[in-house]
Write a protein that holds these residues in place. Structure first.
Motif, PDB file in Angstrom:
ATOM      1  N   UNK A  54      24.141  37.895  45.379  1.00 54.11           N
ATOM      2  CA  UNK A  54      24.688  38.729  46.465  1.00 54.11           C
ATOM      3  C   UNK A  54      25.370  37.854  47.511  1.00 54.11           C
ATOM      4  N   UNK A  55      24.714  36.739  47.859  1.00 53.38           N
ATOM      5  CA  UNK A  55      25.269  35.824  48.859  1.00 53.38           C
ATOM      6  C   UNK A  55      26.615  35.272  48.378  1.00 53.38           C
ATOM      7  N   UNK A  56      26.693  34.853  47.127  1.00 55.28           N
ATOM      8  CA  UNK A  56      27.947  34.342  46.568  1.00 55.28           C
ATOM      9  C   UNK A  56      29.021  35.424  46.579  1.00 55.28           C
ATOM     10  N   UNK A  57      28.643  36.637  46.213  1.00 60.45           N
ATOM     11  CA  UNK A  57      29.610  37.733  46.201  1.00 60.45           C
ATOM     12  C   UNK A  57      30.147  38.012  47.603  1.00 60.45           C
ATOM     13  N   UNK A  58      29.269  37.956  48.605  1.00 58.13           N
ATOM     14  CA  UNK A  58      29.710  38.162  49.987  1.00 58.13           C
ATOM     15  C   UNK A  58      30.707  37.079  50.406  1.00 58.13           C
ATOM     16  N   UNK A  59      30.438  35.831  50.017  1.00 64.91           N
ATOM     17  CA  UNK A  59      31.370  34.737  50.300  1.00 64.91           C
ATOM     18  C   UNK A  59      32.725  35.029  49.658  1.00 64.91           C
ATOM     19  N   UNK A  60      32.721  35.443  48.397  1.00 71.37           N
ATOM     20  CA  UNK A  60      33.970  35.687  47.686  1.00 71.37           C
ATOM     21  C   UNK A  60      34.736  36.870  48.274  1.00 71.37           C
ATOM     22  N   UNK A  61      34.025  37.912  48.660  1.00 71.27           N
ATOM     23  CA  UNK A  61      34.676  39.063  49.294  1.00 71.27           C
ATOM     24  C   UNK A  61      35.326  38.632  50.610  1.00 71.27           C
ATOM     25  N   UNK A  62      34.608  37.818  51.383  1.00 69.34           N
ATOM     26  CA  UNK A  62      35.161  37.309  52.639  1.00 69.34           C
ATOM     27  C   UNK A  62      36.379  36.436  52.416  1.00 69.34           C
ATOM     28  N   UNK A  63      36.322  35.590  51.398  1.00 63.12           N
ATOM     29  CA  UNK A  63      37.460  34.720  51.093  1.00 63.12           C
ATOM     30  C   UNK A  63      38.670  35.552  50.677  1.00 63.12           C
ATOM     31  N   UNK A  64      38.440  36.587  49.873  1.00 65.58           N
ATOM     32  CA  UNK A  64      39.541  37.451  49.448  1.00 65.58           C
ATOM     33  C   UNK A  64      40.157  38.164  50.644  1.00 65.58           C
ATOM     34  N   UNK A  65      39.307  38.624  51.559  1.00 61.08           N
ATOM     35  CA  UNK A  65      39.819  39.308  52.752  1.00 61.08           C
ATOM     36  C   UNK A  65      40.682  38.355  53.582  1.00 61.08           C
ATOM     37  N   UNK A  66      40.239  37.111  53.703  1.00 54.21           N
ATOM     38  CA  UNK A  66      41.019  36.127  54.459  1.00 54.21           C
ATOM     39  C   UNK A  66      42.359  35.852  53.781  1.00 54.21           C
ATOM     40  N   UNK A  67      42.348  35.735  52.452  1.00 51.51           N
ATOM     41  CA  UNK A  67      43.603  35.519  51.730  1.00 51.51           C
ATOM     42  C   UNK A  67      44.545  36.716  51.876  1.00 51.51           C
ATOM     43  N   UNK A  68      43.994  37.908  51.757  1.00 48.22           N
ATOM     44  CA  UNK A  68      44.805  39.117  51.912  1.00 48.22           C
ATOM     45  C   UNK A  68      45.424  39.169  53.303  1.00 48.22           C
ATOM     46  N   UNK A  69      44.634  38.825  54.326  1.00 41.24           N
ATOM     47  CA  UNK A  69      45.141  38.833  55.702  1.00 41.24           C
ATOM     48  C   UNK A  69      46.233  37.778  55.871  1.00 41.24           C
ATOM     49  N   UNK A  70      46.033  36.610  55.270  1.00 42.41           N
ATOM     50  CA  UNK A  70      47.038  35.553  55.373  1.00 42.41           C
ATOM     51  C   UNK A  70      48.332  35.961  54.672  1.00 42.41           C
ATOM     52  N   UNK A  71      48.183  36.589  53.503  1.00 39.01           N
ATOM     53  CA  UNK A  71      49.375  37.049  52.783  1.00 39.01           C
ATOM     54  C   UNK A  71      50.105  38.128  53.566  1.00 39.01           C
ATOM     55  N   UNK A  72      49.356  39.035  54.153  1.00 39.23           N
ATOM     56  CA  UNK A  72      49.967  40.114  54.939  1.00 39.23           C
ATOM     57  C   UNK A  72      50.682  39.515  56.149  1.00 39.23           C
ATOM     58  N   UNK A  73      50.063  38.541  56.787  1.00 41.51           N
ATOM     59  CA  UNK A  73      50.682  37.877  57.933  1.00 41.51           C
ATOM     60  C   UNK A  73      51.927  37.119  57.528  1.00 41.51           C
ATOM     61  N   UNK A  74      51.897  36.473  56.366  1.00 40.40           N
ATOM     62  CA  UNK A  74      53.065  35.741  55.876  1.00 40.40           C
ATOM     63  C   UNK A  74      54.193  36.711  55.562  1.00 40.40           C
ATOM     64  N   UNK A  75      53.856  37.864  55.034  1.00 34.63           N
ATOM     65  CA  UNK A  75      54.877  38.866  54.721  1.00 34.63           C
ATOM     66  C   UNK A  75      55.531  39.408  55.972  1.00 34.63           C
ATOM     67  N   UNK A  76      54.747  39.604  57.029  1.00 33.87           N
ATOM     68  CA  UNK A  76      55.289  40.094  58.296  1.00 33.87           C
ATOM     69  C   UNK A  76      56.191  39.048  58.891  1.00 33.87           C
ATOM     70  N   UNK A  77      55.786  37.785  58.860  1.00 34.72           N
ATOM     71  CA  UNK A  77      56.604  36.711  59.405  1.00 34.72           C
ATOM     72  C   UNK A  77      57.918  36.569  58.673  1.00 34.72           C
ATOM     73  N   UNK A  78      57.894  36.709  57.359  1.00 33.25           N
ATOM     74  CA  UNK A  78      59.119  36.590  56.556  1.00 33.25           C
ATOM     75  C   UNK A  78      60.063  37.750  56.862  1.00 33.25           C
ATOM     76  N   UNK A  79      59.509  38.951  57.032  1.00 31.11           N
ATOM     77  CA  UNK A  79      60.346  40.124  57.322  1.00 31.11           C
ATOM     78  C   UNK A  79      60.986  39.990  58.697  1.00 31.11           C
ATOM     79  N   UNK A  80      60.274  39.386  59.652  1.00 32.70           N
ATOM     80  CA  UNK A  80      60.822  39.221  60.993  1.00 32.70           C
ATOM     81  C   UNK A  80      61.951  38.195  61.007  1.00 32.70           C
TER      82      UNK A  80
END
Length: 82
Positions: A54-80
């Protein structure tokens, strides 16, 4: 005796890094596969393994959320910039 939510040293599970938890989970699975533990020990190992997984899964879910947020932020920056 450690509980499933604490390490053998008595530290809370939340203090373990992903790598530490993964390595301990590998050790726990190895002990269970050997089949040398008593029933009581096997149950404790199983519970610890479940908590570590469970602990490992929580780490991986958190890492995925951070990557998704970074990708979304990169997409917004590129569009601007366009």
């Amino acid at each position: 005796m450690p509980t499933p939510e604490t390490s053998p040293a008595g530290d809370p599970l939340s203090s373990l890094s992903y790598e530490e938890a993964r390595d301990e989970l590998i050790r726990v699975v190895g002990e269970l596969e050997q089949g040398a533990a008593t029933l009581e020990e096997s149950i404790a190992l199983w519970e610890r393994g479940e908590a570590l997984a469970r602990h490992c899964e929580e780490w991986l879910i958190g890492a995925k959320a951070r990557l998704d947020a970074a990708r979304a932020g990169a997409g917004v920056g590129a569009a601007e910039r366009e």
